[in-house]
Design a protein around this motif. Sequence first.
Motif, PDB file in Angstrom:
ATOM      1  N   ALA A 328       0.831  -1.201   0.000  1.00 24.21           N
ATOM      2  CA  ALA A 328       0.000   0.000   0.000  1.00 24.21           C
ATOM      3  C   ALA A 328       0.865   1.251   0.000  1.00 24.21           C
ATOM      4  O   ALA A 328       1.867   1.318   0.712  1.00 24.21           O
ATOM      5  N   ILE A 329       0.475   2.187  -0.836  1.00 27.62           N
ATOM      6  CA  ILE A 329       1.154   3.485  -0.859  1.00 27.62           C
ATOM      7  C   ILE A 329       0.097   4.538  -0.531  1.00 27.62           C
ATOM      8  O   ILE A 329      -0.894   4.663  -1.248  1.00 27.62           O
ATOM      9  N   ILE A 345       4.035   1.904   2.360  1.00 26.89           N
ATOM     10  CA  ILE A 345       4.939   3.038   2.218  1.00 26.89           C
ATOM     11  C   ILE A 345       4.127   4.299   2.465  1.00 26.89           C
ATOM     12  O   ILE A 345       3.121   4.537   1.792  1.00 26.89           O
ATOM     13  N   VAL A 346       4.553   5.090   3.445  1.00 26.57           N
ATOM     14  CA  VAL A 346       3.862   6.339   3.722  1.00 26.57           C
ATOM     15  C   VAL A 346       4.484   7.411   2.845  1.00 26.57           C
ATOM     16  O   VAL A 346       5.665   7.740   2.991  1.00 26.57           O
ATOM     17  N   GLY A 347       3.739   7.897   1.891  1.00 27.63           N
ATOM     18  CA  GLY A 347       4.281   8.919   1.002  1.00 27.63           C
ATOM     19  C   GLY A 347       3.314   9.234  -0.114  1.00 27.63           C
ATOM     20  O   GLY A 347       2.253   8.614  -0.237  1.00 27.63           O
ATOM     21  N   ASP A 348       3.731  10.183  -0.928  1.00 27.39           N
ATOM     22  CA  ASP A 348       2.910  10.640  -2.031  1.00 27.39           C
ATOM     23  C   ASP A 348       3.063   9.676  -3.211  1.00 27.39           C
ATOM     24  O   ASP A 348       4.199   9.359  -3.592  1.00 27.39           O
TER      25      ASP A 348
ATOM     26  N   LEU B 252       5.761  -1.021   7.831  1.00 25.03           N
ATOM     27  CA  LEU B 252       5.435   0.337   7.410  1.00 25.03           C
ATOM     28  C   LEU B 252       6.720   1.155   7.254  1.00 25.03           C
ATOM     29  O   LEU B 252       7.516   1.272   8.187  1.00 25.03           O
ATOM     30  N   GLN B 253       6.935   1.691   6.071  1.00 29.75           N
ATOM     31  CA  GLN B 253       8.099   2.530   5.831  1.00 29.75           C
ATOM     32  C   GLN B 253       7.651   3.965   5.847  1.00 29.75           C
ATOM     33  O   GLN B 253       6.827   4.360   5.023  1.00 29.75           O
ATOM     34  N   SER B 260      15.014   4.788  -0.465  1.00 25.44           N
ATOM     35  CA  SER B 260      15.289   3.712   0.494  1.00 25.44           C
ATOM     36  C   SER B 260      13.992   2.984   0.884  1.00 25.44           C
ATOM     37  O   SER B 260      14.001   1.773   1.108  1.00 25.44           O
ATOM     38  N   MET B 261      12.870   3.721   0.927  1.00 25.62           N
ATOM     39  CA  MET B 261      11.593   3.050   1.247  1.00 25.62           C
ATOM     40  C   MET B 261      11.225   2.060   0.134  1.00 25.62           C
ATOM     41  O   MET B 261      10.801   0.936   0.395  1.00 25.62           O
TER      42      MET B 261
END
Lengths: 383, 276
Positions: A328-329, A345-348, B252-253, B260-261
């Motif tokens: 999941a992003i 991945i926590v991000g845009d 969770l990254q 790197s994530m």
Amino acid sequence: MNTNKAQEKQPMKEIITPSNKEVVVIAEQVNGEIQTVTVELLGAGRRLADKLGGKLSCFLIGSEFSNQPQELIARGADVVYVADNPALKDYRVLPYKKVIVDWINNFCPPPHIMLMGSTTTGRDLAPRIASYFQTGLTADCTELDIGPYEHTNKMDPDKIGLYPGCLYAIRPSFGESLKARILGPWKNPQMATARPGVMIPLDIDSSRKGEIINVPVNLTENELKVDILEIVREINETVKLADANVIVSGGFGLGNAEGFELMNELANCFEGSALGASRKVVDLGWISYQHQVGQTGKTVRPKIYIACGISGAIQHRVGMDKSSLIIAINKDPDAPIFKFAHHGIVGDVYHIVPEMIKQLKVHTKSTTNIKESSNTEKEYASV
Amino acid sequence: MSDIGNIFVLVKQVPDQSAKAGINPDGTIDRSKAKRMINPFDRFALQAALETKKKYGGRITVISMGPPAAEEILLESLEHGVDQCKLLSDRRLAASDTLATSYAIWKTVEYLKPFDLIFCGLQTTDGDTAQVGPSLAERLDIPQVTYCEDFRIENKKVIARRVIEGGYQWVSSSLPCLITVANSYHHLEYKNIRGAKLVQELLRNKDKKDELIKTINLDQVNADPILCGLKGSPTIVAKTDKVAEIGGSCFLQQGESVDSMVQEVVSKTNILEFTR
Ligand SMILES: Cc1cc2nc3c(=O)[nH]c(=O)nc-3n(C[C@H](O)[C@H](O)[C@H](O)COP(=O)(O)OP(=O)(O)OC[C@H]3O[C@@H](n4cnc5c(N)ncnc54)[C@H](O)[C@@H]3O)c2cc1C
Ligand SMILES: Nc1ncnc2c1ncn2[C@@H]1O[C@H](COP(=O)(O)O)[C@@H](O)[C@H]1O
């Protein structure tokens, strides 16, 4: 002719022990090709029939069959009923219903359980059959089982009793993280439609033996009130969502319809991939309904599901949480999708996905090289 | 003069999904605690009926089965421009499953006959079965087109496009016909001024309201109570379970650099096995 069911029926009778333990799966075919959902239902049906100690049969309707009945036997059926007639080539609700109810009316007593896929076909046909027989039907099940049930509700004294061997039709219940077990042991056949992509099929076993029975077809004017003028299936859909190894799925977090170009680019990094979407973006018209995953879309079980900008609402989750690996992003670390994804991945999405494409492409080249060299090795070996 | 006579639309009031509804001990939804609204799928059915009337004429009757509070959604339907509403409301209908529901609605339709078209939503958000429409068509012994996303009327026939797996088909059906409208159909238009004015008037004039929103019971439509409600339902919810949360297993990254994530995911999963 038995179209005169529009009269009031007696309230249902008690049937304590099933006297006909047959489980019937209604097959789905498109241009003669048995659909995946049917094979899955035979897997589920086999387990139910074995638990009941009854036989598993499959009802196949269409035209010009060759080895399809054998295929259904290899997938678990003990008996295949075949209704073969040119008027039945493509699915139409009225003639298909007529053939099935005529045949079931021959059974005395009726089969114990009848199953269909919860596809646009099954959900069209099953309620008409259930209504005809005045029997219970549970929609869109995700689990099926057999077990006992004791009815004690005094409000409804006619139904009190102990019923062994009931169909447990289990389905998610509205908007809640609940599963409901629905039963209807008072009348046979006990009917359910099951969600595609959820039941586990049996492996093909061509040594299995079974019986093939041809069913007579008697159609009247009444069944021919609807004509098919044209059938269009999306040809640009290279891989069907249900069969894809990798699904790249986009949600509202993409911000706009153009976001699916990036999704497509990511999907193109994989062999056998397909594009998925949340209902919200389908409703917004960013992508067509065929791509919708979830309760009111498709249920999928790919090797990898990459959810981009999808919050993970329960209605989306029920359609994809059986995927082997969920990535999941999402830019919100508290998004519900992280509760059940394997990797998050926590991000845009617009930062993460281009980087992912870059890293995958680096590896793509090297794997292609390996494949080529191993091919060459094989060629040498076979010389 | 017009091509179409009566048009019936089945509209149900459901709990608002955004507000949490309670669950009764017997596993059914406790409607008393929830905010209510028109079943979102039925908005497409309403739109289909309104467009039919605009193009081919006819008179639209909304039929709803539910508690007296369902009047709210019938007023809303009138604001959108339907002609009249019938509310089948009776305590003996409580705990109806789809078969018992389609029986009661069938008796109501028989009572209100004749008609050329019945529009239903694809499914409800609370029952969520998509069964009531086809089940009703079977009782009426008429053809149906489910998952309909486009249609026109030609020579007393409906030519309709319906969704199928992987595509769509065009079919032609004789009238009368029951159509369940897919959520890929046009969205419901805004309320019109005439409808809004009418409803304002109804809120002041109870007699006129009772005329346009007629509440009827099982006896009036000649329905057998044994075939309705709990008694008439062949299915019951025997048990409900909480769906187990998987939770906690997610790697969770966050907060690291983008590459790197991504690197973490690429190296820790089997994702590379599936690249071209
Ligand atoms: C009866 C019923 C049936 C339904 N059936 C389905 C169904 O079949 N399938 C389905 O999917 N839904 C279904 N829904 C709808 C479901 O409840 C949700 O509304 C829907 O899934 C939400 O879609 P979404 O995740 O794309 O949008 P949202 O819930 O709005 O989530 C968007 C997410 O994107 C994140 N985000 C925003 N910007 C970015 C960015 N730049 N980068 C990364 N992340 C970002 C946000 O943090 C948010 O988590 C159904 C609902 C009902 C009531
Ligand atoms: N109580 C009701 N009153 C009016 N229409 C209903 C009712 N229940 C179901 N329907 C109609 O049948 C459709 C399918 O409902 P369901 O089978 O519950 O998913 C809905 O979209 C409505 O059009």
